[in-house]
Design an enzyme around this catalytic site. Structure first.
Site, PDB file in Angstrom:
ATOM      1  N   HIS A  64      -3.006  12.136 -25.763  1.00  0.00           N
ATOM      2  CA  HIS A  64      -3.057  11.278 -26.950  1.00  0.00           C
ATOM      3  C   HIS A  64      -3.978  11.853 -28.036  1.00  0.00           C
ATOM      4  O   HIS A  64      -3.606  11.942 -29.203  1.00  0.00           O
ATOM      5  CB  HIS A  64      -3.494   9.868 -26.555  1.00  0.00           C
ATOM      6  CG  HIS A  64      -3.694   8.988 -27.728  1.00  0.00           C
ATOM      7  ND1 HIS A  64      -2.677   8.657 -28.588  1.00  0.00           N
ATOM      8  CD2 HIS A  64      -4.813   8.383 -28.218  1.00  0.00           C
ATOM      9  CE1 HIS A  64      -3.145   7.889 -29.547  1.00  0.00           C
ATOM     10  NE2 HIS A  64      -4.433   7.712 -29.345  1.00  0.00           N
ATOM     11  N   LYS A 122      -1.893   3.831 -40.453  1.00  0.00           N
ATOM     12  CA  LYS A 122      -1.619   2.657 -39.605  1.00  0.00           C
ATOM     13  C   LYS A 122      -2.943   2.086 -39.115  1.00  0.00           C
ATOM     14  O   LYS A 122      -3.831   2.832 -38.721  1.00  0.00           O
ATOM     15  CB  LYS A 122      -0.769   3.111 -38.408  1.00  0.00           C
ATOM     16  CG  LYS A 122      -0.470   2.029 -37.398  1.00  0.00           C
ATOM     17  CD  LYS A 122       0.306   2.590 -36.201  1.00  0.00           C
ATOM     18  CE  LYS A 122      -0.606   2.969 -35.067  1.00  0.00           C
ATOM     19  NZ  LYS A 122       0.109   3.491 -33.891  1.00  0.00           N
ATOM     20  N   GLU A 179       0.847  -1.202   0.000  1.00  0.00           N
ATOM     21  CA  GLU A 179       0.000   0.000   0.000  1.00  0.00           C
ATOM     22  C   GLU A 179       0.876   1.243   0.000  1.00  0.00           C
ATOM     23  O   GLU A 179       1.973   1.240   0.564  1.00  0.00           O
ATOM     24  CB  GLU A 179      -0.889   0.016   1.255  1.00  0.00           C
ATOM     25  CG  GLU A 179      -1.955  -1.051   1.249  1.00  0.00           C
ATOM     26  CD  GLU A 179      -2.757  -1.067   2.548  1.00  0.00           C
ATOM     27  OE1 GLU A 179      -2.408  -0.308   3.485  1.00  0.00           O
ATOM     28  OE2 GLU A 179      -3.707  -1.851   2.636  1.00  0.00           O
TER      29      GLU A 179
HETATM   30  C1  R5P Z   1      -1.233   5.380 -30.984  1.00  0.00           C
HETATM   31  O1  R5P Z   1      -2.044   5.750 -31.811  1.00  0.00           O
HETATM   32  C2  R5P Z   1      -0.144   6.256 -30.442  1.00  0.00           C
HETATM   33  O2  R5P Z   1      -0.153   7.531 -31.007  1.00  0.00           O
HETATM   34  C3  R5P Z   1       1.202   5.612 -30.626  1.00  0.00           C
HETATM   35  O3  R5P Z   1       1.486   5.528 -32.007  1.00  0.00           O
HETATM   36  C4  R5P Z   1       1.240   4.244 -30.040  1.00  0.00           C
HETATM   37  O4  R5P Z   1       0.594   4.217 -28.800  1.00  0.00           O
HETATM   38  C5  R5P Z   1       2.638   3.764 -29.892  1.00  0.00           C
HETATM   39  O5  R5P Z   1       2.603   2.481 -29.343  1.00  0.00           O
HETATM   40  P1  R5P Z   1       3.676   1.421 -29.747  1.00  0.00           P
HETATM   41  O6  R5P Z   1       5.031   2.043 -29.506  1.00  0.00           O
HETATM   42  O7  R5P Z   1       3.418   0.255 -28.829  1.00  0.00           O
HETATM   43  O8  R5P Z   1       3.459   1.066 -31.177  1.00  0.00           O
END
Ligand code: R5P
Length: 294
Positions: free
Chosen positions: A129, A192, A39
């Site tokens: 984010h 992506k 804790e």
């Molecule tokens: C996701 O959309 C974020 O902007 C990053 O691109 C992502 O979280 C990066 O994560 P990783 O390094 O595990 O690919």
């Protein structure tokens, strides 16, 4: 102008000290200890009634421990009559800002409730984010961006050949544009997709005409390094020379650094929202200017 007192949790001692120095504020003594069963216990050695207190605590791993320490500290301060602002340089859980799959918890919304319930009046973070996440807060929530500072750092410390700034996904398109504006370079965003169940990342090949040029990949965070690695592989295939990866939040989980190096990343640069070897750019001046404007 307001008088500030800065109280830091253990996750952000450097940013807190730099912020206090910038604001001419006192840095309060805070002790954080663990009971034998794990804790957390937090104690502040300062009279805080009627004071404007800035609690500073980033939420990198151990994330939930850092989160609880922040909640305990903020609760004590507001209970004692302070006006509490929270500086959270890296705001964890911000990627879970909507229900992507049915039944998933919107974790950032839960954090927003928790912050309010312990008496935090405003939250300041760096490169959240997605701006959409700010809409989950019913208290003031502000995100400043370290991207222009990262671009200045790259521009000052590297001689780049006809550079191109690259976003590994559309989510960082605005960031790459801001970065390129400082670097005075071209920019491009890759597409992506991430499988929400398996986590597999697929980056679309753009077949860029970049032979012999240097490239800088920009993202808000690098966690496992997969997104950057996939992007770097494609840039190298297209003939890029030096590849630099720059991000606000260098989580660098597991073998992230090795993975990115193997994919062709030559240099890694981050801000100090998360302390570490690659965290070269100080965000304290950015955060200080928010409080100076209040
Ligand atoms: C996701 O959309 C974020 O902007 C990053 O691109 C992502 O979280 C990066 O994560 P990783 O390094 O595990 O690919």
């Amino acid at each position: 102008m307001k008088q500030w007192l800065v109280a830091s949790g253990p996750a952000s001692l450097d940013v807190a000290a730099a912020l206090a120095a910038k604001l001419g504020a006192k840095l309060a003594r805070v002790d954080t200890t663990d009971f034998p069963d794990g804790e957390s216990k937090v104690r502040i050695y300062e009279e805080t009634r009627n004071k404007n207190v800035i609690v500073v605590q980033s939420l990198h791993p151990p994330t939930d421990r850092h989160l609880l320490q922040l909640l305990l500290l903020a609760h004590k301060l507001s209970e004692d009559g302070a006006d509490v602002s929270a500086v959270i340089p890296y705001l964890a859980y911000a990627r879970q800002d909507r229900e992507f799959l049915k039944g998933e918890v919107v974790s950032l919304g839960v954090l927003a409730h928790l912050f309010r319930s312990v008496g935090i009046k405003r939250v300041v973070t760096v490169d959240i984010h997605s701006a959409q996440g700010l809409g989950l807060f019913s208290i003031t929530a502000y995100s400043c961006s370290a991207i222009p500072l990262l671009a200045e750092y790259v521009s000052k410390n590297y001689t780049l050949k006809n550079p191109i700034a690259v976003s590994p996904d559309f989510g960082s398109s605005e960031r790459v544009e801001a970065f390129a504006a400082v670097l005075k370079s071209e920019y491009v965003s890759f597409k992506k997709t991430r499988d929400r169940l398996t986590g597999e990342v697929i980056t679309e090949d753009k077949n860029l005409d970049i032979a012999g040029r240097d490239a800088v990949i920009i993202d808000d965070m690098i966690s496992t390094g997969t997104s950057v690695a996939k992007c770097a592989q494609l840039l190298k295939k297209d003939g890029a020379k030096k590849v630099i990866a720059a991000c606000a939040h260098a989580l660098l989980v597991g073998a992230a650094v090795e993975k990115m190096k193997a994919a062709g990343v030559d240099e890694l640069i981050a801000s100090n929202t998360i302390p570490g070897k690659y965290s070269k750019v100080d965000v304290a001046p950015l955060i200080a200017s928010y409080f100076e404007r209040l």
